[in-house]
Design an enzyme around this catalytic site. Structure first.
Site, PDB file in Angstrom:
ATOM      1  N   ARG A 202       0.841  -1.194   0.000  1.00 59.80           N
ATOM      2  CA  ARG A 202       0.000   0.000   0.000  1.00 59.80           C
ATOM      3  C   ARG A 202       0.881   1.251   0.000  1.00 59.80           C
ATOM      4  NH1 ARG A 202      -1.868  -3.686   3.841  1.00 59.80           N
ATOM      5  NH2 ARG A 202      -4.018  -4.426   3.581  1.00 59.80           N
ATOM      6  N   HIS A 308      -3.701   2.929  -6.276  1.00 55.94           N
ATOM      7  CA  HIS A 308      -4.053   1.770  -5.452  1.00 55.94           C
ATOM      8  C   HIS A 308      -4.413   0.555  -6.295  1.00 55.94           C
ATOM      9  CE1 HIS A 308      -5.131  -0.156  -1.678  1.00 55.94           C
ATOM     10  NE2 HIS A 308      -6.245  -0.598  -2.257  1.00 55.94           N
ATOM     11  N   ARG A 311      -2.049  -2.418  -6.472  1.00 59.53           N
ATOM     12  CA  ARG A 311      -2.130  -3.487  -5.467  1.00 59.53           C
ATOM     13  C   ARG A 311      -2.993  -4.630  -5.986  1.00 59.53           C
ATOM     14  NH1 ARG A 311      -1.698  -5.096  -0.132  1.00 59.53           N
ATOM     15  NH2 ARG A 311      -3.623  -5.689   0.925  1.00 59.53           N
ATOM     16  N   HIS A 334      -3.569  -9.630   4.991  1.00 60.31           N
ATOM     17  CA  HIS A 334      -4.955  -9.737   5.426  1.00 60.31           C
ATOM     18  C   HIS A 334      -5.086 -10.839   6.471  1.00 60.31           C
ATOM     19  CE1 HIS A 334      -7.406  -7.312   2.433  1.00 60.31           C
ATOM     20  NE2 HIS A 334      -6.168  -7.171   2.007  1.00 60.31           N
ATOM     21  N   TYR A 343      -9.433 -12.851  -5.195  1.00 58.08           N
ATOM     22  CA  TYR A 343      -8.382 -12.862  -6.208  1.00 58.08           C
ATOM     23  C   TYR A 343      -8.204 -14.252  -6.808  1.00 58.08           C
ATOM     24  CZ  TYR A 343      -7.089  -8.104  -5.111  1.00 58.08           C
ATOM     25  OH  TYR A 343      -7.108  -6.746  -4.960  1.00 58.08           O
TER      26      TYR A 343
END
Length: 370
Positions: A202, A308, A311, A334, A343
């Site tokens: 990030r 962003h 990412r 996460h 994903y």
């Protein structure tokens, strides 16, 4: 024959002809009904309901429920112990979206109908669905605590799905687009773009990196902190949101040499030297970098891509390698498998590779002599 003596509360007829009901609460105080009644039976029914609440331990002090929402909400935010950035977000939502409607309303007087009307008004006023969803989620959280504090009996926020706004799927940059933008941006930010895209870090994690966080020999990046920018312009060094946020990410060999070169040319010296700094030596600010980002994207005709979104590119590439859910969770920082599963499901290209590999195995097996 004398009537049966009332065991709970009292009812008296007023000069107006209406009836007033009162009872002694568990706190020993006499509590009148908030309104008078046309019929004595209605007053009796109200007292019966209050008696049931007392017997079940569900009685709520009406004086407590009289606290105004604005006062209760600000106290709630102060007691959460949230990060300055989150407190700033909550304060903004309260000031701009919840306060104008609920500021002076007693907490006990907020109704499901009132919440529905407030939400509809916000959306009709053109406030973005995402902002309305965040404001609703904050309202619901505050009133959930009010239930726990026995200020109200039930949360009036009952709109299913209102705290989750449908968000359009963000684009995923291709490898060619990543390298095109990296080549068009200021050279000192080239590696920042590449690490964002290929390692999935990030913005705050990137500008928070120090030399000691990059192990060139092992080819890894340790994420241990992030820089948060408040609306006031103040910047804070903070720890990751969760334990999962502190992680070690492998550097793809394809950019290893570029990382080494960046450290030699642009990074500050010393173990605690910043990996990324602006032309004047300061930690890059997001708003300034965004201008450079948009200029670079325009130069190579890449449209609609936010920083962003890189990412998303990194996470999609990682999922396409066949990495497990746990591996993706670790790389992304996460603590929940939800994002990793998204994903994995989105990796259609990888699914095609797997299907083709299975097909090849079957063909090979069929061609063997029996």
């Amino acid at each position: 024959m004398a009537g049966k003596k009332r065991q709970f509360g009292s009812v008296r007829k007023l000069a107006s002809g209406r009836y007033q009901a009162r009872y002694r609460g568990p706190d020993g105080q006499m509590r009148p009904a908030p309104n008078t009644f046309r019929l004595k039976r209605e007053a009796d029914d109200w007292l019966a309901d209050k008696q049931t609440e007392v017997r079940r331990g569900e009685w709520i002090d009406p004086d407590v429920g009289a606290v105004r929402f604005g006062v209760y909400a600000r106290t709630w935010i102060a007691e959460r112990g949230v990060s300055p950035r989150t407190a700033e977000l909550y304060g903004s939502l309260l000031r701009l979206h919840l306060g104008p409607t609920f500021e002076a309303v007693p907490v006990a007087d907020i109704t499901p109908a009132g919440v529905r009307a407030w939400r509809a008004d916000r959306l009709d006023a053109g406030v973005g669905p995402s902002t309305v969803a965040k404001a609703y989620a904050l309202l619901r959280a505050i009133l959930t605590t009010a239930v726990e504090d026995r200020v109200i009996r039930r949360n009036p926020c009952r709109i299913k799905g209102a705290s989750t706004a449908p968000t359009p799927e963000r684009p995923t940059a291709t490898v060619a687009e990543v390298y095109a933008v990296a080549g068009a941006i200021q050279p000192r930010y080239r590696v920042l773009v590449l690490i964002a895209a290929l390692c999935g870090l990030r913005w705050g994690e990137l500008v928070g990196l120090r030399r000691r966080d990059i192990d060139i020999d092992a080819g890894t990046i340790r994420v241990r902190r992030a820089v948060a920018e408040l609306q006031s312009g103040q910047r804070l060094i903070k720890q990751p949101k969760s334990e999962a946020g502190a992680r070690t990410v492998g550097i793809p060999a394809v950019i290893h040499a570029e990382v080494v070169s960046h450290l030699r040319i642009y990074a500050e010296t010393g173990p605690d030297g910043r990996v990324f700094k602006g032309p004047k030596g300061a930690t890059p600010r997001r708003n300034h970098f965004n201008r450079l980002w948009r200029k670079a994207c325009a130069a190579v005709n890449v449209k609609g891509l936010h920083f962003h979104d890189l990412r998303h590119t990194g996470n999609t590439l990682a999922a396409s390698t066949g990495a497990s859910t746990k591996e993706l969770m670790t790389r992304m920082g996460h603590s929940s498998p939800r994002a990793a599963l998204i994903y994995q499901h989105a990796s259609a290209q990888r699914e095609r590779v797997i299907a083709d590999a299975v097909s090849a195995l079957i063909e090979s097996a069929r061609q063997r002599p029996t």
